[in-house]
Design an enzyme around this catalytic site. Structure first.
Site, PDB file in Angstrom:
ATOM      1  CE1 TYR A 150      -3.890  -2.184   0.213  1.00 11.46           C
ATOM      2  CE2 TYR A 150      -2.694  -3.300   1.976  1.00 11.46           C
ATOM      3  CZ  TYR A 150      -3.733  -3.266   1.062  1.00 11.46           C
ATOM      4  OH  TYR A 150      -4.626  -4.302   0.997  1.00 11.46           O
TER       5      TYR A 150
ATOM      6  CG  HIS B 124      -9.541  -1.527  -5.064  1.00 10.94           C
ATOM      7  ND1 HIS B 124     -10.107  -1.718  -3.829  1.00 10.94           N
ATOM      8  CD2 HIS B 124     -10.506  -1.778  -5.965  1.00 10.94           C
ATOM      9  CE1 HIS B 124     -11.364  -2.094  -3.986  1.00 10.94           C
ATOM     10  NE2 HIS B 124     -11.642  -2.130  -5.273  1.00 10.94           N
TER      11      HIS B 124
END
Ligand code: DHK
Length: 146
Positions: free
Chosen positions: A26, A103
């Site tokens: 991430y 996302h």
């Protein structure tokens, strides 16, 4: 739909942990960095964002119920609820505004359970794998169409 109303940026479970959560997946940017990027992108386009994050499905749904007639569109990273929540999807249909599903990671390059999204079929667009720049791209698109 409110013409030129603010864009709502919603983040679901665990996204408050950005920056320290699996940085190899991430990245190192925090949720504050994401929101700062969203505000900067919106301001450049003469738009505003309002933001909400929750680890609770019910709180996210309650926030979506307040959209009607105010915010012009929604950027949402539903986190893990993407793959599990019919209730979140049902809520997102209610305000009748464009929804961009974001996302940070490329979910299709990950575990198979991440390949299915309950949100994608009701979303205007889906962005996956652009890192946090996916949020900026989503705002740019909403600013164009709302
Ligand atoms: C974030 C999550 O928390 C995961 O549950 C999703 C998504 C992917 C992201 O890439 O931003 O599967």
């Amino acid at each position: 739909m409110a013409a030129h109303g603010p864009i709502l940026v919603l983040n679901g479970p665990n996204l408050n942990m950005l920056g320290t959560r699996q940085p190899d997946v991430y990245g190192r940017d925090t949720l504050d960095d994401v929101l700062e990027l969203c505000s900067r992108t919106a301001a450049r386009l003469d738009r505003e964002v309002v933001a909400f994050q929750s680890n609770s499905e019910g709180e996210l749904i309650d926030r979506i119920h307040k959209v009607r007639g105010f915010e012009s569109g929604i950027v949402i990273n539903p986190g893990g609820l993407t793959h599990t929540s019919v209730a979140l999807r049902d809520a997102l249909v209610i305000p009748e505004v464009p929804i961009i599903e974001v996302h940070i990671s490329n979910v299709y390059a990950r575990e198979e359970f991440r390949h299915h999204s309950y949100v994608s079929p009701i979303a205007t667009a889906v962005i996956s794998g652009l890192g946090i720049h996916g949020y900026a791209a989503a705002i740019e698109h909403l600013a164009r169409i709302t």
